[in-house]
Design a protein around this motif. Structure first.
Motif, mmCIF file in Angstrom:
data_model
loop_
_atom_site.group_PDB
_atom_site.id
_atom_site.type_symbol
_atom_site.label_atom_id
_atom_site.label_comp_id
_atom_site.label_asym_id
_atom_site.label_seq_id
_atom_site.Cartn_x
_atom_site.Cartn_y
_atom_site.Cartn_z
ATOM 1 N N GLN A 1 -8.898 4.383 12.672
ATOM 2 C CA GLN A 1 -7.815 4.245 13.639
ATOM 3 C C GLN A 1 -6.553 4.825 12.882
ATOM 4 O OE1 GLN A 1 -8.465 0.885 15.248
ATOM 5 N NE2 GLN A 1 -10.216 1.216 15.870
ATOM 6 N N ARG A 2 -6.662 5.001 11.442
ATOM 7 C CA ARG A 2 -5.512 5.127 10.540
ATOM 8 C C ARG A 2 -4.368 4.214 10.959
ATOM 9 N NH1 ARG A 2 -7.280 9.809 12.054
ATOM 10 N NH2 ARG A 2 -6.036 10.201 13.933
ATOM 11 N N GLN A 3 -4.843 2.842 10.799
ATOM 12 C CA GLN A 3 -3.630 1.772 10.945
ATOM 13 C C GLN A 3 -3.812 0.931 9.410
ATOM 14 O OE1 GLN A 3 -4.384 -0.546 14.235
ATOM 15 N NE2 GLN A 3 -4.660 1.169 15.410
ATOM 16 N N CYS A 4 -4.254 1.551 8.509
ATOM 17 C CA CYS A 4 -4.480 0.741 7.353
ATOM 18 C C CYS A 4 -3.887 1.411 6.072
ATOM 19 C CB CYS A 4 -5.815 0.385 7.135
ATOM 20 S SG CYS A 4 -6.279 -1.138 5.995
ATOM 21 N N HIS A 5 -2.786 2.040 6.151
ATOM 22 C CA HIS A 5 -2.096 3.095 5.261
ATOM 23 C C HIS A 5 -1.782 2.120 3.911
ATOM 24 C CE1 HIS A 5 0.065 6.171 3.574
ATOM 25 N NE2 HIS A 5 1.221 5.529 3.480
ATOM 26 N N CYS A 6 -2.061 2.832 2.772
ATOM 27 C CA CYS A 6 -1.501 2.216 1.472
ATOM 28 C C CYS A 6 -0.296 2.561 1.139
ATOM 29 C CB CYS A 6 -2.797 2.164 0.561
ATOM 30 S SG CYS A 6 -4.141 1.157 0.845
ATOM 31 N N ARG A 7 0.596 2.022 0.764
ATOM 32 C CA ARG A 7 1.813 2.085 0.292
ATOM 33 C C ARG A 7 1.727 2.029 -1.251
ATOM 34 N NH1 ARG A 7 6.860 0.156 3.312
ATOM 35 N NH2 ARG A 7 6.113 -1.924 2.681
ATOM 36 N N ASP A 8 2.718 2.313 -2.150
ATOM 37 C CA ASP A 8 2.821 1.919 -3.415
ATOM 38 C C ASP A 8 2.945 0.398 -3.826
ATOM 39 O OD1 ASP A 8 2.790 4.585 -3.770
ATOM 40 O OD2 ASP A 8 5.169 4.720 -4.280
#
Lengths: 153, 204
Positions: A101-108
């Motif tokens: 559901q695209r709620q686990c985005h990885c940022r830097d």
């Protein structure tokens, strides 16, 4: 972060399993003054937005690396490690649904923190690194507990 | 020398998160047969397929069954196997045909005891273990009555539901919820109690 990706994490029984083997595992750690998970408070600087990604990365760190590199002969300890490993596998599946559901985005921030942990691990011989990481499971579990306030049992 | 036959007909009976592995006994006249049970969680079967873990309570055991509740501690598929031994003889392993996942456990409506303590409606629920929560629904038995709901986590101790009105009848039903597998049981039959005295408006 995990707030948007709330998953039902029954952490309590994992903590119980770890507490039963913690002393034995930590006693086997040859490098007591070195740490893998808590260098420069890596986990504590993770922001709510990055909690889901960091949880996913650390579950993978334990499932794909730590539990594999650790060879355990004592059946009692083996049972507890198996219980934890299979619970982490279940948590990975739950997180994967969240990812879809695209709620686990990885940022830097999360990616860099994960890289530090892997780098710390790779500086030690695999079995020593695995036993140390197992001994630091309480750091990870406490961090999960804090970031899952709404869902823990 | 006759080869010791492997146990047959392995199956798991699981009710309310208690899991029992069973098999047909191996019979050797005049001999006591011991069985060894081992398990593998999905993690082991995926990453360490050579690793089998001795069951907590059945390595060895005499009877043709094994309580694997303390071994199956995650909601993932588990492989299970059994072998028989007598003296120095050991049978081949028999493996459960389909991996067992605790999310298939049968959840039964819980047993409850509804009582009155003066004007207080009290319920006592059976202790099913730490993984169980109870959802208690209660209402005043009259047309259009509102249903009240209470989640109860305590086990085996009386719980006060509400204060009743004289002369009124109140009903209760309950079901369980197991967070670890995300499932709940059917509701129990409703049980009703009546308070002596005249009927007055509800103050729940």
């Amino acid at each position: 972060g995990l707030r948007r990706c709330l998953i039902s994490m029954d952490i309590h029984h994992i903590e119980e399993a770890f507490q039963e083997i913690k002393k034995t595992i930590q006693a086997k750690d040859p490098f007591q003054n070195v740490t893998i998970l808590s260098t420069s408070e890596t986990l504590h600087r993770i922001k709510p937005l990055d909690v889901c990604c960091m949880t996913k990365n650390l579950l993978a760190f334990y499932v794909d690396k730590v539990f594999k590199d650790h060879q355990e002969l004592n059946p009692q300890i083996l049972r507890k490690i198996s219980s934890i490993a299979n619970s982490f596998l279940y948590m990975q599946k739950a997180l994967r649904q969240c990812q879809e559901q695209r709620q686990c985005h990885c940022r830097d921030e999360a990616t860099n923190a994960t890289r530090i942990i892997h780098s710390n691990y790779d500086q030690l011989e695999a079995r020593s690194a695995a036993i140390k990481s197992l001994g630091e499971l309480d750091v990870f579990l406490a961090w999960i507990d804090r970031n899952h306030q709404g869902t823990s049992a | 020398v006759a080869i010791l036959p492997a146990p047959q007909n392995l199956s798991v009976q699981s009710t309310n998160m208690k899991h029992l592995l069973m098999w047909s006994p191996v019979i050797v006249p005049g001999e006591i047969i011991y069985y060894f049970v081992e398990y593998q969680g999905e993690y082991e079967s995926l990453y360490m397929s050579h690793i089998w873990i001795p069951s907590s309570w059945c390595s060895p055991t005499e009877g043709p069954e094994c309580d694997i509740t303390d071994d199956v501690t995650a909601t993932v598929p588990y492989n299970l196997r059994v072998r028989a031994t007598v003296g120095a003889q050991t049978s081949a392993w028999s493996t459960l045909q389909h991996p067992f996942n605790r999310n298939s456990t049968v959840l039964t409506p819980p047993v409850m005891e509804v009582t009155k303590d003066g004007f207080h409606l009290v319920i006592k629920l059976e202790d099913l273990g730490p993984q169980f929560e109870f959802l208690v629904a209660y209402w005043r038995r009259e047309p259009g009555a509102k249903e009240h709901v209470k989640v109860v986590k305590s086990r085996g101790i009386p719980v006060h539901l509400g204060t009743m009105e004289p002369g009124a009848a109140y009903c209760v039903k309950v079901r369980t919820f197991v967070k670890a597998i995300g499932r709940h049981s059917p509701f129990s039959q409703a049980e009703c109690v009546k308070v002596q005295g005249e009927t007055l408006p509800l103050t729940l």
